[in-house]
Write a protein that holds these residues in place. Sequence first.
Motif, mmCIF file in Angstrom:
data_model
loop_
_atom_site.group_PDB
_atom_site.id
_atom_site.type_symbol
_atom_site.label_atom_id
_atom_site.label_comp_id
_atom_site.label_asym_id
_atom_site.label_seq_id
_atom_site.Cartn_x
_atom_site.Cartn_y
_atom_site.Cartn_z
ATOM 1 N N PHE A 74 32.579 11.008 47.701
ATOM 2 C CA PHE A 74 32.912 9.739 48.368
ATOM 3 C C PHE A 74 32.581 9.802 49.856
ATOM 4 C CE2 PHE A 74 36.075 7.503 50.968
ATOM 5 C CZ PHE A 74 35.851 6.193 50.580
ATOM 6 N N PHE A 75 32.939 10.915 50.441
ATOM 7 C CA PHE A 75 32.702 11.049 51.881
ATOM 8 C C PHE A 75 31.231 11.167 52.197
ATOM 9 C CE2 PHE A 75 37.106 12.247 51.370
ATOM 10 C CZ PHE A 75 37.692 11.456 52.340
ATOM 11 N N VAL A 76 30.522 11.836 51.301
ATOM 12 C CA VAL A 76 29.078 11.928 51.506
ATOM 13 C C VAL A 76 28.490 10.526 51.583
ATOM 14 C CG1 VAL A 76 26.924 12.600 50.400
ATOM 15 C CG2 VAL A 76 28.853 14.177 50.405
ATOM 16 N N PHE A 78 30.090 7.735 52.120
ATOM 17 C CA PHE A 78 30.647 6.975 53.249
ATOM 18 C C PHE A 78 29.835 7.230 54.508
ATOM 19 C CE2 PHE A 78 33.458 6.757 56.964
ATOM 20 C CZ PHE A 78 34.021 5.506 56.807
ATOM 21 N N MET B 16 38.530 9.782 58.419
ATOM 22 C CA MET B 16 37.572 9.985 57.332
ATOM 23 C C MET B 16 36.833 11.312 57.513
ATOM 24 S SD MET B 16 38.086 7.555 55.355
ATOM 25 C CE MET B 16 36.787 7.430 54.150
ATOM 26 N N THR B 20 36.887 14.361 54.963
ATOM 27 C CA THR B 20 35.620 14.882 54.466
ATOM 28 C C THR B 20 35.663 16.402 54.424
ATOM 29 O OG1 THR B 20 34.482 13.021 55.473
ATOM 30 C CG2 THR B 20 33.131 14.910 54.854
ATOM 31 N N SER B 23 38.283 17.606 51.714
ATOM 32 C CA SER B 23 37.849 17.481 50.310
ATOM 33 C C SER B 23 36.756 18.490 49.988
ATOM 34 C CB SER B 23 37.379 16.059 50.041
ATOM 35 O OG SER B 23 36.180 15.823 50.734
ATOM 36 N N ARG B 24 35.936 18.766 50.971
ATOM 37 C CA ARG B 24 34.898 19.791 50.778
ATOM 38 C C ARG B 24 35.553 21.148 50.503
ATOM 39 N NH1 ARG B 24 29.319 19.183 50.044
ATOM 40 N NH2 ARG B 24 28.678 17.258 51.059
ATOM 41 N N VAL B 632 25.629 13.252 43.885
ATOM 42 C CA VAL B 632 25.747 12.800 45.264
ATOM 43 C C VAL B 632 25.853 13.987 46.204
ATOM 44 C CG1 VAL B 632 27.206 11.486 46.824
ATOM 45 C CG2 VAL B 632 26.825 10.692 44.494
ATOM 46 N N LEU B 633 26.477 15.025 45.696
ATOM 47 C CA LEU B 633 26.679 16.196 46.547
ATOM 48 C C LEU B 633 25.457 17.101 46.574
ATOM 49 C CD1 LEU B 633 30.301 17.085 45.518
ATOM 50 C CD2 LEU B 633 29.558 16.043 47.642
#
Lengths: 279, 685
Positions: A74-76, A78, B16, B20, B23-24, B632-633
């Motif tokens: 999600f942060f990526v 964002f 945020m 970030t 969460s990483r 996405v990652l």
Amino acid sequence: MKKKILLIPLGALALLCCFPILFLCTGMLMDKGELKECLGPVLQGTEGYVSWRLVPRFPTLQNVVELLLDSPEFFVMFWNSVRMTAGILAGQLLVGVPAAWGLARYRFRGRKLLYTLYIILMMMPFQVRMLSDYLVLDRLHILDSHLGIILPAAFSTFPVFIMYRFFGGIPEAVIESARLDGANALQIFGYIGVPLGAGGIVSAMVLGFLEYWNLIEQPLTFLKDKTLWPLSLYLPNIGLERAGTAFASSAAALLPAVFVFLLGQDYLEQGIAAAAVKE
Amino acid sequence: MKRKILSAFAGFLALMLLFTCLSRAADSFSVARVTVQAASRKKITHKVSGSGTVVQNREQAVSTLPNQVVRAIFVEEGQQVAKGDLLFEIDTGSLQEQILEKQQEMAIADLQAQDRQSSLEAQADRDARSRSRAQEDYSVAAGKGNTAVARAARELSAAQAKLQALDGGGDEQGEDAVQAVLAQACEQKKVEYELAVDYKEELEQEIDELVRRALAQAGGGAPEQNISALEANGRETHTAAQTPDAAVNTAMDAVPIVTADAEPIVTTGPALNAAADSAPASDPASAGTGAGSIQETPTPETASAVQADRQTQPAQEAQATQQTQDAQAMQQAEQPGTEAQTETQPAPGDEDEILVGGEDAPQQAQDPWLLELRIRQENQPLLSEAENQIRQKEQELSDAEAALQAYLQEKASGTQAGKEEMRAQILEEIQAKQEAYSDAVAAAGDGLRAAGRAVEDASAPQGTDSTAQIEAIEKEQRELQLEKLNRLLEDQGKVLSPVDGTVAQINLTTGDRTPDGTAILLADRASGSRLTVQVPKSQEAYIARGDAVTVKTNQKKEIKNLAVDRVRAAGEDDDVLEVTVQLPADSLEAGTFATMESVRSSEAYDCCVPLQALMEENGSYFVYILSRTETVLGEELTAQRLDVTVLEKNETDAALQSGSVGSDQQVIVSSDKMIGQGSRVRVVD
């Protein structure tokens, strides 16, 4: 008195318009079982109709925590969105503001034709330009990168059109007096044009932000690498299992737009009004 | 206002940014770290190993005579001994005592045997004597019984004859009939007498003829012709002699019957016994044909014959009695009728004479007078016999005539009693005689039975007596023991090792007595040793007889290229196998702790993975392979489940069906967290 009476139906209509926001906030606080119960008919194909309630039966922040701590993707996305939007707006500032000043203040041959061309390009939807854009980007080797999204958007015609109105509205006498005081063209643009056309610039920026924050088609078309995807592409990936997270992420995606809107609210109205006025 | 909103926006972005990072970090913490390995081509080896103690293949027990006092023991358990080494020593003092004791025992036994032998002989003597006495008693009883029975029978038949004579002479005619019978008997006797006289004369003539011929032959005659002529003559004589026999026969019928009856009583004791036992029950008439029955004598059939002969009865009775007694004395089974015997006797005499004459013929030629004398002397018995016959017949004739005279006188005197009275007397007499006869038969039977039983008792078999043989065996055993004791004494009580080996066990204590069984157990070094180890039953498939094994000891000694000798279930324990390996001679000492190891490798499999990569669920096997997915990652690694077929496996590796895992696929071998289908993973080296 008359105004007050009008307030009631208008308030009811406004509430109706706000309902999706309420929907979002309620869903964000629901637990999985409740979400499944409410959304099951549409997401899982169970019997009955989708139901909804304004206050969750078992409010929980689990979805928010899950989104914030367990969803690095999600942060990526964002930050991808932030980067693209910021890049586009910066590009528009650099290119669009001088372009609009030039169109509004200088008289040269073919000016009218150029302006018309701008209007035509502004009117064209993305689907019309998609293939040509793709071919150009491919030739420039900027496909599958953020630059491929930022560059086309930076040269967008819409902000030029909005700012043209504001720059065109600056009285000729102000610019003449500045010239008499010995100001050259760059000084007149910097000290007279930008401050006086600031409303137009901000309004163009706010409109641009709202548009590019929710950009879907361009990234979907030009970006293969998922790591470059913006936040707008995160949401469609979510099923019932992560419906709670979806609501939370939607809420999170909403917040920047709200902030920008609040910041540029005054100029936004002027900008929209300017766009509506035909010369 | 705008400033506040702007700062809030900036705060939101900062928040945020913070999440970030958080969460990483959380993500990297939750992702399983795995090690991977590609499937490889290799052989699956199965290693079977176990430990145990080396034992000797063959053990040799050293024992000596039991109950000996051990003076000293020269070895200890585990000690190596060579053949002939002194193991232990027996106290010779007590050994000598035992020898003396044994010798005395043997002497006592010998004496006892002698005593027994002499008492046995005495007993045998006594038995033989009692047997012969019983036999003797039996013979006497039989003789007595026969005599008594015969006498009773004769008296009974005489009485019956009297009755018949009386019944026959009831009237004048009857009187005459008695007289006629008596007269007829007189006539007959007369004829017989004349025949006897004739015979004598003929005999004399023949002798004369014989002498004459012999004399003539002495001058040069043929002896064979002479003999044949004499033979024919003899035969004629024989025939002539038989004629009077046939004539007399009717009158003598009663006598032979008595004789024949009497004979079996004498000659066949048990047979008479049986006859006497059954006599009272048997019917007199039905027994008429049985020559062995005593009761046959007085039956009516024979009585009729007797009746016809009643006037000659006294004479015949006397002769019959004589004959019976003769027969009894001689105990002969075959005996012709009295008369026939008398008549035929001359016939064999003739033949004797002829033979003598024939043989002597050449000698007679030398001296005619001597020859004649010799012939006449030799025929003298025949001649005297014939004279005896004449005298006998004469006597009989005079008896018959006397009887006839007596009858006639009696008749003439007319003093005879009333007929009815006389008949009653005779009937009474018959009754009495009959009873006497029955008593005699019964008494004879009882006497014989008692005597027979006495004989049976005396000759009853006695139980076998093996005391003598047993004593002989016992003596042999004692001798054997004595011999052993002597041998031990000769060795001065020293017991030596019979083989090269190791002392495995000592069952002796110095000063105590030796046990009955093994005294010292030696492990025979020459026969080699074996190692037996226990391995889990699950490894049964990987070890078999003949597999190559390596044996190692704690002292780093290693023996390679040995073979498994035996694999079998270890007793009652189902989960354990017993593997035995034969070790070469002199390789490892008995009692050494050693480890056996056998490696068996399979064919090469294309697709082998480490065993820990193999998962099992509900009986089916699967592995997780690495899967790369674009997210996405960025490029993310996830675990993908892949079901496989296991061909073979050991403790470290598993062979999968060829092609189950592609050559470019990485199999997850280990993970620091539980992973499942689709789990994100991170490869660590």
